[in-house]
Design a protein around this motif. Sequence first.
Motif, PDB file in Angstrom:
ATOM      1  N   ARG A 129       0.810  -1.270   0.080  1.00 17.84           N
ATOM      2  CA  ARG A 129      -0.053  -0.079   0.140  1.00 17.84           C
ATOM      3  C   ARG A 129       0.703   1.154   0.208  1.00 17.84           C
ATOM      4  O   ARG A 129       0.356   2.356  -0.343  1.00 17.84           O
ATOM      5  CB  ARG A 129      -0.931  -0.143   1.084  1.00 17.84           C
ATOM      6  N   CYS A 130       2.075   1.299   0.087  1.00 18.06           N
ATOM      7  CA  CYS A 130       3.113   2.251   0.244  1.00 18.06           C
ATOM      8  C   CYS A 130       3.591   2.650  -1.105  1.00 18.06           C
ATOM      9  O   CYS A 130       4.356   3.468  -1.282  1.00 18.06           O
ATOM     10  CB  CYS A 130       4.181   2.118   1.410  1.00 18.06           C
ATOM     11  N   GLY A 131       3.530   1.574  -1.749  1.00 19.18           N
ATOM     12  CA  GLY A 131       4.113   1.507  -3.390  1.00 19.18           C
ATOM     13  C   GLY A 131       5.405   1.353  -3.337  1.00 19.18           C
ATOM     14  O   GLY A 131       6.150   2.127  -4.240  1.00 19.18           O
ATOM     15  N   THR A 132       6.311   0.705  -2.614  1.00 19.84           N
ATOM     16  CA  THR A 132       7.788   0.496  -2.683  1.00 19.84           C
ATOM     17  C   THR A 132       8.123  -0.539  -3.763  1.00 19.84           C
ATOM     18  O   THR A 132       9.138  -1.006  -3.534  1.00 19.84           O
ATOM     19  CB  THR A 132       8.319   0.160  -1.241  1.00 19.84           C
ATOM     20  N   TYR A 133       7.287  -0.737  -4.641  1.00 20.44           N
ATOM     21  CA  TYR A 133       7.386  -1.819  -5.735  1.00 20.44           C
ATOM     22  C   TYR A 133       9.155  -1.604  -6.340  1.00 20.44           C
ATOM     23  O   TYR A 133       9.617  -2.667  -6.623  1.00 20.44           O
ATOM     24  CB  TYR A 133       6.388  -1.672  -6.619  1.00 20.44           C
ATOM     25  N   VAL A 134       9.428  -0.454  -6.677  1.00 19.14           N
ATOM     26  CA  VAL A 134      10.963  -0.250  -7.222  1.00 19.14           C
ATOM     27  C   VAL A 134      11.909  -0.571  -6.262  1.00 19.14           C
ATOM     28  O   VAL A 134      12.792  -1.527  -6.714  1.00 19.14           O
ATOM     29  CB  VAL A 134      10.770   1.348  -7.605  1.00 19.14           C
ATOM     30  N   ARG A 135      11.826  -0.179  -4.994  1.00 17.55           N
ATOM     31  CA  ARG A 135      12.674  -0.842  -3.944  1.00 17.55           C
ATOM     32  C   ARG A 135      12.639  -2.223  -3.794  1.00 17.55           C
ATOM     33  O   ARG A 135      13.827  -2.904  -3.789  1.00 17.55           O
ATOM     34  CB  ARG A 135      12.676  -0.050  -2.668  1.00 17.55           C
ATOM     35  N   ILE A 136      11.453  -3.002  -4.001  1.00 18.42           N
ATOM     36  CA  ILE A 136      11.371  -4.249  -3.792  1.00 18.42           C
ATOM     37  C   ILE A 136      12.098  -4.770  -4.975  1.00 18.42           C
ATOM     38  O   ILE A 136      12.892  -5.857  -4.710  1.00 18.42           O
ATOM     39  CB  ILE A 136       9.827  -4.934  -3.581  1.00 18.42           C
ATOM     40  N   LYS A 137      11.994  -4.553  -5.952  1.00 15.69           N
ATOM     41  CA  LYS A 137      12.448  -5.115  -7.151  1.00 15.69           C
ATOM     42  C   LYS A 137      14.000  -5.108  -7.117  1.00 15.69           C
ATOM     43  O   LYS A 137      14.754  -6.076  -7.384  1.00 15.69           O
ATOM     44  CB  LYS A 137      11.834  -4.470  -8.684  1.00 15.69           C
TER      45      LYS A 137
END
Length: 154
Positions: free
Chosen positions: A134-142
């Motif tokens: 929900r915080c949108g950290t998808y770029v950092r996750i990847k």
Amino acid sequence: MASFTLHVNGKTHQVDVDPSTPILWVLRDHLNLVGTKYGCGIAQCGACTIHVEGSAVRSCQLPVSAVSSQKITTIEGLSEQADHPVQKAWLEHDVPQCGYCQAGQIMSAASLLNNNPNPTDQEIEDTMSGNICRCGTYVRIKAAIKSASNSQEA
């Protein structure tokens, strides 16, 4: 009620619960392993992801009767010192914000790397697409997954 012998994080536990009880609630309420989170309750968000026999599964819809003889790993059992390559990469890339989804994200990423030590960007996106942040950290996750995949320990 029925009696189940569970193999969780390398330890054996005996629990007496209704066979239809989701393993999420057995872990949290009976074994006090609260790292696995309740998110949506319909196996769509990924917050409740655990490993069963090394594969990432959603625990909120998985009845205890379906896993009683299998090896279960929760976020608490991924690494005794919280030094799994994915956990280290999560810190390196400052992934968490609120942190609520992170256990499920980490468990999904660890399963991916266990099965595919050098995933492509598309494979990472495909695997992780079922985990909502929900915080949108998808770029950092990847980025963290890519770092962990390049780790000598992964």
